[in-house]
Every structure is written in structure tokens, then in C-alpha cells.
Scaffold this motif. Structure first.
Motif, mmCIF file in Angstrom:
data_model
loop_
_atom_site.group_PDB
_atom_site.id
_atom_site.type_symbol
_atom_site.label_atom_id
_atom_site.label_comp_id
_atom_site.label_asym_id
_atom_site.label_seq_id
_atom_site.Cartn_x
_atom_site.Cartn_y
_atom_site.Cartn_z
ATOM 1 N N MET A 194 0.825 -1.195 0.000
ATOM 2 C CA MET A 194 0.000 0.000 0.000
ATOM 3 C C MET A 194 0.867 1.256 0.000
ATOM 4 N N ALA A 195 1.861 1.273 0.880
ATOM 5 C CA ALA A 195 2.648 2.483 1.037
ATOM 6 C C ALA A 195 3.954 2.184 1.744
ATOM 7 N N THR A 196 4.893 3.093 1.518
ATOM 8 C CA THR A 196 6.185 3.042 2.191
ATOM 9 C C THR A 196 6.252 4.242 3.118
ATOM 10 N N SER A 197 6.600 3.960 4.358
ATOM 11 C CA SER A 197 6.585 4.996 5.386
ATOM 12 C C SER A 197 8.006 5.247 5.881
ATOM 13 N N ASN A 198 8.452 6.463 5.759
ATOM 14 C CA ASN A 198 9.780 6.829 6.243
ATOM 15 C C ASN A 198 9.660 7.760 7.440
ATOM 16 N N GLU A 199 10.419 7.507 8.446
ATOM 17 C CA GLU A 199 10.361 8.290 9.668
ATOM 18 C C GLU A 199 10.590 9.761 9.382
ATOM 19 N N GLY A 200 9.657 10.579 9.849
ATOM 20 C CA GLY A 200 9.800 12.019 9.739
ATOM 21 C C GLY A 200 9.408 12.620 8.403
ATOM 22 N N SER A 201 8.928 11.798 7.488
ATOM 23 C CA SER A 201 8.516 12.360 6.201
ATOM 24 C C SER A 201 7.195 11.747 5.757
ATOM 25 N N LYS A 202 6.652 12.283 4.695
ATOM 26 C CA LYS A 202 5.368 11.788 4.205
ATOM 27 C C LYS A 202 5.528 10.410 3.587
ATOM 28 N N ALA A 203 4.498 9.626 3.737
ATOM 29 C CA ALA A 203 4.523 8.285 3.165
ATOM 30 C C ALA A 203 4.393 8.341 1.645
ATOM 31 N N THR A 204 4.921 7.349 1.015
ATOM 32 C CA THR A 204 4.792 7.200 -0.444
ATOM 33 C C THR A 204 3.783 6.110 -0.710
ATOM 34 N N TYR A 205 2.715 6.465 -1.408
ATOM 35 C CA TYR A 205 1.621 5.529 -1.639
ATOM 36 C C TYR A 205 1.737 4.876 -3.015
ATOM 37 N N GLU A 206 1.335 3.631 -3.094
ATOM 38 C CA GLU A 206 1.299 2.932 -4.362
ATOM 39 C C GLU A 206 0.106 3.417 -5.193
ATOM 40 N N GLN A 207 0.231 3.221 -6.469
ATOM 41 C CA GLN A 207 -0.839 3.651 -7.373
ATOM 42 C C GLN A 207 -2.148 2.977 -7.002
ATOM 43 N N GLY A 208 -3.188 3.779 -6.934
ATOM 44 C CA GLY A 208 -4.504 3.237 -6.623
ATOM 45 C C GLY A 208 -4.847 3.237 -5.144
ATOM 46 N N VAL A 209 -3.916 3.584 -4.286
ATOM 47 C CA VAL A 209 -4.177 3.641 -2.846
ATOM 48 C C VAL A 209 -4.462 5.085 -2.462
ATOM 49 N N GLU A 210 -5.621 5.308 -1.863
ATOM 50 C CA GLU A 210 -6.031 6.669 -1.525
ATOM 51 C C GLU A 210 -5.318 7.149 -0.267
ATOM 52 N N LYS A 211 -4.492 8.151 -0.420
ATOM 53 C CA LYS A 211 -3.715 8.633 0.725
ATOM 54 C C LYS A 211 -4.585 9.315 1.765
ATOM 55 N N ASP A 212 -5.729 9.868 1.343
ATOM 56 C CA ASP A 212 -6.601 10.535 2.309
ATOM 57 C C ASP A 212 -7.454 9.535 3.082
ATOM 58 N N LYS A 213 -7.529 8.344 2.577
ATOM 59 C CA LYS A 213 -8.312 7.308 3.240
ATOM 60 C C LYS A 213 -7.424 6.475 4.172
ATOM 61 N N PHE A 214 -6.231 6.237 3.726
ATOM 62 C CA PHE A 214 -5.286 5.434 4.507
ATOM 63 C C PHE A 214 -4.154 6.359 4.972
ATOM 64 N N LEU A 215 -4.362 6.909 6.162
ATOM 65 C CA LEU A 215 -3.405 7.869 6.691
ATOM 66 C C LEU A 215 -2.269 7.145 7.404
ATOM 67 N N ILE A 216 -1.060 7.459 7.003
ATOM 68 C CA ILE A 216 0.104 6.823 7.602
ATOM 69 C C ILE A 216 0.948 7.877 8.304
ATOM 70 N N ASN A 217 1.308 7.544 9.532
ATOM 71 C CA ASN A 217 2.151 8.427 10.332
ATOM 72 C C ASN A 217 3.343 7.644 10.846
ATOM 73 N N HIS A 218 4.515 8.191 10.671
ATOM 74 C CA HIS A 218 5.737 7.517 11.121
ATOM 75 C C HIS A 218 6.566 8.548 11.869
ATOM 76 N N ALA A 219 6.054 8.898 13.047
ATOM 77 C CA ALA A 219 6.619 10.024 13.781
ATOM 78 C C ALA A 219 7.865 9.667 14.573
ATOM 79 N N SER A 220 8.113 8.402 14.790
ATOM 80 C CA SER A 220 9.307 8.021 15.534
ATOM 81 C C SER A 220 9.970 6.834 14.850
ATOM 82 N N LEU A 221 11.162 6.525 15.286
ATOM 83 C CA LEU A 221 11.913 5.425 14.676
ATOM 84 C C LEU A 221 11.397 4.061 15.072
ATOM 85 N N THR A 222 10.431 4.027 15.966
ATOM 86 C CA THR A 222 9.925 2.728 16.393
ATOM 87 C C THR A 222 8.427 2.565 16.202
ATOM 88 N N LEU A 223 7.762 3.571 15.654
ATOM 89 C CA LEU A 223 6.306 3.479 15.556
ATOM 90 C C LEU A 223 5.795 4.058 14.242
#
Lengths: 112, 115
Positions: free
Chosen positions: B47-76
Motif C-alpha cells: 500500500m505504502a512506504t513509510s519513512n520516519e519524519g517524512s510523508k509516506a509514499t503511496y502505491e498507485q490506486g491507494v487513496e492517501k486521504d483514506k489510509f493515513l500513515i504516520n511515522h513520527a518516531s523510529l519505532t512506531l
């Protein structure tokens, strides 16, 4: 883009037989390959991996073969046991740390 | 070995509500996490690649506003399914990478059922 596929959706074997599960990938830049086992309702379980600079790697009862010329990967399970029954996926990544792309999966059924 | 804890393992929610799924690396720092979705008898779809401290990269066809990803720390990393509908019912799985040793560790998955 990358696509990874398996040749057969199901494989049925007798206990004690050797099993071979095949996988083909499309991206010649794929550098790293993993075989996973997944049981119902659980996350993927690592079985064995291989990097593109190798063509064979062995583990306990499992062997992975990589043929980069034809972009083909196989998993061999020796002396298959009922506990090996599961869905098996191959996955590929272009380089370390990038996303794994999964193949469609083969359901292995082992009868005693 | 590396462990990724994913919670909840299953959740049932009403249509229109939001659900948050957590993915936590317990004994290592995960700068990159991946989220997959798996429908019955199908493969894991990225669905998406999540990098700590930055916005996630979503795969084609995956709605970023529907599937919210947060990667605010290095462990979560968290995945929030917003305004869930029955068609969002699926098995969601996270994975954390350890590029230095080609390691990928998967969570145990979350079964989401939207009624």
C-alpha cells in the motif's frame, strides 16, 4: 514495474516427498529474494533468502535456487511434513531496504 | 531477533468510523516501514512506504486521504483507515526494514472487519 508470480496456485504432496515451488520475476534489477510461509490469519514467516550474487542457498530442509538468466526462483522443501502445509510466497526487492513485492502464492498441502 | 509488534490483531468497526493500526519495532530502529493489505486467498499488496519524519509514499490506486500513515518516531508507524467501508475489510500487515542486513520483519497482521 516489478511483478512477481508463481507458476502453480496449489501443490499437493505426500508426507516425506520433496516439494518444489516455483516463482518468476520480471525486474532484472531485483537484487534480493525471499521465500515466506504464511499460515491462516498470521503474518508472513521468513523461510530463506538469497541475493542476486548467488544461485543457490541451503537452509534446514529448504533450498532456494535462483536463475537470473530466466528470472526464475524456486523453493525446494525436503522430506515435506504436515506442518509445512501453508501458503508460500516469493518476494523480491530491488535493493536493501526497499519494498518487497510479493508473488501470488502457492498453497502447499501435505497429506500423511 | 528483530520483532515488530502490530496491534490490534483484529478489530470490528462500524461503517463510517475510523480505525488506527499500530506497528512498533521493539528492539531496533526502523527508519522505513511498509504497509500491506491482503484480501482472502490473495497475495500481500504493497500500500505504502513509510519513512520516519517524512510523508509516506503511496502505491498507485491507494487513496492517501483514506489510509493515513504516520511515522513520527523510529519505532512506531500507524495506519489509520478513515471512514471505513465494508470493502476496506482486509488483513493489514506492516513490515520494518533493516537495510544494513537486508532484514525485513513483519508484524502479525490486523484483521479489519467493517460492518
Amino acid at each position: 514495474g516489478e511483478s512477481v508470480g508463481l507458476h502453480l496456485p496449489t501443490l499437493s504432496v505426500q508426507e516425506g516427498d520433496n516439494s518444489i515451488i516455483n516463482c518468476a520475476y520480471s525486474n532484472s534489477a531485483s537484487d534480493y529474494f525471499i521465500w515466506y510461509k504464511q499460515e491462516s490469519g498470521k503474518g508472513p514467516q521468513f523461510i530463506i533468502d538469497i541475493r542476486s550474487n548467488m544461485d543457490k542457498r541451503q537452509g534446514q530442509r529448504v533450498t532456494v535456487l535462483l536463475n537470473k538468466t530466466v528470472k526464475h526462483l524456486s523453493l525446494q522443501i525436503a522430506a515435506t511434513q504436515p506442518g509445512d502445509s501453508a501458503v508460500y510466497f516469493c518476494a523480491a526487492a530491488n535493493q536493501a531496504g526497499t519494498a518487497l513485492i510479493f508473488g501470488k502464492g502457492t498453497t502447499l498441502s501435505v497429506s500423511s | 531477533g528483530a520483532v515488530v509488534s502490530q496491534h490490534p490483531s483484529w478489530v470490528i468497526c462500524k461503517s463510517g468510523t475510523s480505525v488506527k493500526i499500530e506497528c512498533r519495532s521493539l528492539d531496533f530502529q526502523a527508519t522505513t516501514m511498509f504497509w500491506y493489505r491482503q484480501f482472502p486467498k490473495q497475495s500481500l499488496m504493497l500500500m505504502a512506504t513509510s519513512n520516519e519524519g517524512s510523508k509516506a509514499t503511496y502505491e498507485q490506486g491507494v487513496e492517501k486521504d483514506k489510509f493515513l500513515i504516520n511515522h513520527a518516531s523510529l519505532t512506531l508507524s500507524t495506519l489509520t483507515v478513515t471512514s471505513a467501508h465494508p470493502e476496506d475489510s482486509s488483513f493489514y500487515i506492516c513490515s520494518a526494514s533493516q537495510p544494513q542486513n537486508y532484514g525485513y520483519t513483519f508484524g502479525s497482521g490486523t484483521r479489519l472487519t467493517v460492518v
